[in-house]
Design a protein around this motif. Structure first.
Motif, PDB file in Angstrom:
ATOM      1  N   HIS A  41       0.665  -1.378  -0.081  1.00 53.31           N
ATOM      2  CA  HIS A  41       0.359   0.042   0.020  1.00 53.31           C
ATOM      3  C   HIS A  41       0.873   1.147  -0.071  1.00 53.31           C
ATOM      4  CE1 HIS A  41       0.362   1.122   4.252  1.00 53.31           C
ATOM      5  NE2 HIS A  41       0.539   0.006   4.463  1.00 53.31           N
ATOM      6  N   VAL A  42       0.361   2.369  -0.639  1.00 57.76           N
ATOM      7  CA  VAL A  42       1.134   3.651  -1.003  1.00 57.76           C
ATOM      8  C   VAL A  42       0.570   4.630  -0.815  1.00 57.76           C
ATOM      9  CG1 VAL A  42       2.689   2.053  -2.883  1.00 57.76           C
ATOM     10  CG2 VAL A  42       0.660   3.376  -3.341  1.00 57.76           C
ATOM     11  N   HIS A  86      -3.003  14.391   2.359  1.00 62.11           N
ATOM     12  CA  HIS A  86      -2.663  14.915   3.648  1.00 62.11           C
ATOM     13  C   HIS A  86      -3.084  14.210   4.900  1.00 62.11           C
ATOM     14  CE1 HIS A  86      -2.762  18.834   6.469  1.00 62.11           C
ATOM     15  NE2 HIS A  86      -4.008  18.184   6.680  1.00 62.11           N
ATOM     16  N   LEU A  87      -4.027  13.801   4.853  1.00 61.10           N
ATOM     17  CA  LEU A  87      -4.667  12.642   5.812  1.00 61.10           C
ATOM     18  C   LEU A  87      -3.713  11.654   6.054  1.00 61.10           C
ATOM     19  CD1 LEU A  87      -7.253  12.351   7.751  1.00 61.10           C
ATOM     20  CD2 LEU A  87      -8.238  10.988   5.918  1.00 61.10           C
ATOM     21  N   THR A 126      -0.037   9.026   9.852  1.00 60.47           N
ATOM     22  CA  THR A 126       1.209   8.125   9.902  1.00 60.47           C
ATOM     23  C   THR A 126       1.781   7.990  11.150  1.00 60.47           C
ATOM     24  OG1 THR A 126       1.630   8.043   7.523  1.00 60.47           O
ATOM     25  CG2 THR A 126       3.534   7.767   9.131  1.00 60.47           C
ATOM     26  N   PRO A 127       2.078   9.037  11.986  1.00 66.01           N
ATOM     27  CA  PRO A 127       2.677   9.003  13.115  1.00 66.01           C
ATOM     28  C   PRO A 127       1.624   7.782  14.068  1.00 66.01           C
ATOM     29  CG  PRO A 127       2.929  11.168  12.781  1.00 66.01           C
ATOM     30  CD  PRO A 127       1.976  10.624  11.782  1.00 66.01           C
ATOM     31  N   VAL A 128       0.417   8.045  14.272  1.00 63.29           N
ATOM     32  CA  VAL A 128      -0.443   7.286  15.063  1.00 63.29           C
ATOM     33  C   VAL A 128      -0.496   5.756  14.208  1.00 63.29           C
ATOM     34  CG1 VAL A 128      -2.770   6.647  15.827  1.00 63.29           C
ATOM     35  CG2 VAL A 128      -1.769   9.034  15.640  1.00 63.29           C
ATOM     36  N   GLN A 129      -0.651   5.561  13.095  1.00 63.52           N
ATOM     37  CA  GLN A 129      -0.400   4.310  12.469  1.00 63.52           C
ATOM     38  C   GLN A 129       0.956   3.431  12.933  1.00 63.52           C
ATOM     39  OE1 GLN A 129      -2.546   2.574  10.953  1.00 63.52           O
ATOM     40  NE2 GLN A 129      -1.696   1.400   9.369  1.00 63.52           N
ATOM     41  N   ALA A 188       0.468  -0.080  14.425  1.00 64.72           N
ATOM     42  CA  ALA A 188       0.808  -1.165  13.327  1.00 64.72           C
ATOM     43  C   ALA A 188       2.047  -1.584  13.192  1.00 64.72           C
ATOM     44  CB  ALA A 188       0.000  -0.822  12.120  1.00 64.72           C
ATOM     45  N   ASP A 189       2.888  -1.505  14.121  1.00 59.08           N
ATOM     46  CA  ASP A 189       4.275  -2.061  14.168  1.00 59.08           C
ATOM     47  C   ASP A 189       5.195  -1.304  12.966  1.00 59.08           C
ATOM     48  OD1 ASP A 189       6.293  -3.703  15.058  1.00 59.08           O
ATOM     49  OD2 ASP A 189       5.868  -5.241  13.660  1.00 59.08           O
ATOM     50  N   GLY A 190       4.946   0.199  13.027  1.00 65.52           N
ATOM     51  CA  GLY A 190       5.642   0.849  12.315  1.00 65.52           C
ATOM     52  C   GLY A 190       5.402   1.052  10.922  1.00 65.52           C
ATOM     53  N   CYS A 191       3.941   0.729  10.514  1.00 65.08           N
ATOM     54  CA  CYS A 191       3.486   1.095   9.425  1.00 65.08           C
ATOM     55  C   CYS A 191       3.325   2.411   9.078  1.00 65.08           C
ATOM     56  CB  CYS A 191       2.148   0.202   9.026  1.00 65.08           C
ATOM     57  SG  CYS A 191       1.393   0.647   7.689  1.00 65.08           S
ATOM     58  N   HIS A 192       3.992   2.934   7.853  1.00 65.12           N
ATOM     59  CA  HIS A 192       3.644   4.187   7.106  1.00 65.12           C
ATOM     60  C   HIS A 192       2.484   4.241   6.196  1.00 65.12           C
ATOM     61  CE1 HIS A 192       7.769   4.176   8.630  1.00 65.12           C
ATOM     62  NE2 HIS A 192       7.712   5.612   8.646  1.00 65.12           N
ATOM     63  N   LEU A 193       1.662   5.082   6.262  1.00 67.99           N
ATOM     64  CA  LEU A 193       0.542   5.243   5.308  1.00 67.99           C
ATOM     65  C   LEU A 193       0.901   6.131   4.222  1.00 67.99           C
ATOM     66  CD1 LEU A 193      -2.403   6.084   7.754  1.00 67.99           C
ATOM     67  CD2 LEU A 193      -2.134   4.163   6.453  1.00 67.99           C
TER      68      LEU A 193
END
Length: 206
Positions: A137-138, A147-148, A153-156, A160-165
């Motif tokens: 996912h990208v 923007h969202l 991303t900091p919360v994600q 979720a173990d370091g996942c970047h949105l």
């Protein structure tokens, strides 16, 4: 204490369920069925990909999270594939340069802390003519969602173990000197819009 309990006993099960969404399973099937020979899979997780490997000899299952790997027990038992667990990070691969035919990454590059370092490692261990097969996912192509994604991303990453949105995986691969042999984008059905945009690709080192 609570966060550690979440990481060890809750998140692995949540991840196992989410990663079996029908649209994601379809992408796994398309990505993995053509692969033959020896494979390094980074982010093996709970072994969801195992049933889709049809013609491989040895699978090196790179999974640094022992709690998640434990969930692969039944799938490992049911598989005829020789699987060797590698408890290491993608940033420091325990393989010789130019030694691996195929590398697989399914929804893993988003969560690696030092992505540029990991891609450099993958580039080194991949044989000339070898292929990195990936679906990730990208970053969205819609400004409002971008923007969202940046905002959440900091919360994600914590949940979720370091996942970047918000990662631009295509750009990261090009910067790491990979060239695309196949590439397309899609919006996966049944996935929240914030993480719906996917890159399906096969790349080789230049």
């Amino acid at each position: 204490m609570i966060y550690k309990f979440y990481q060890q006993h809750i998140f692995p099960h949540l991840l196992n369920q989410v990663m079996q969404s029908p649209s994601l399973m379809d992408q796994r099937r398309e990505l993995l069925l053509p692969i033959a020979g020896e494979v390094l899979e980074i982010g093996f997780g709970s072994g969801v990909n195992l049933p889709f490997y049809q013609n491989i000899d040895t699978l090196y299952a790179l999974e640094p999270n022992a709690d998640i790997y434990q969930l692969a027990g039944k799938r490992l038992h049911a598989s005829a594939i020789h699987v060797q667990h590698i408890q290491a990070s993608a940033e420091q691969l325990p393989f010789a340069d130019n030694s691996i035919d195929h590398i697989v990454s399914t929804w893993t590059l988003c969560s690696i802390e030092h992505l540029d370092q990991a891609l450099a490692e993958l580039h080194c261990v991949l044989k000339p003519g070898g292929t990195l097969h990936l679906v990730e996912h990208v970053r969205s192509d819609r400004p409002t969602l971008q923007h969202l994604q940046d905002l959440l991303t900091p919360v994600q990453k914590c949940l979720a173990d370091g996942c970047h949105l918000n990662r631009n995986i295509e750009r990261a691969l090009l910067d790491a000197h990979f060239s695309f042999t196949a590439k397309h984008y899609l919006d996966a059905a049944g996935i929240p819009k914030i993480a719906q945009r996917m890159l399906f690709a096969r790349v080789q080192k230049q």
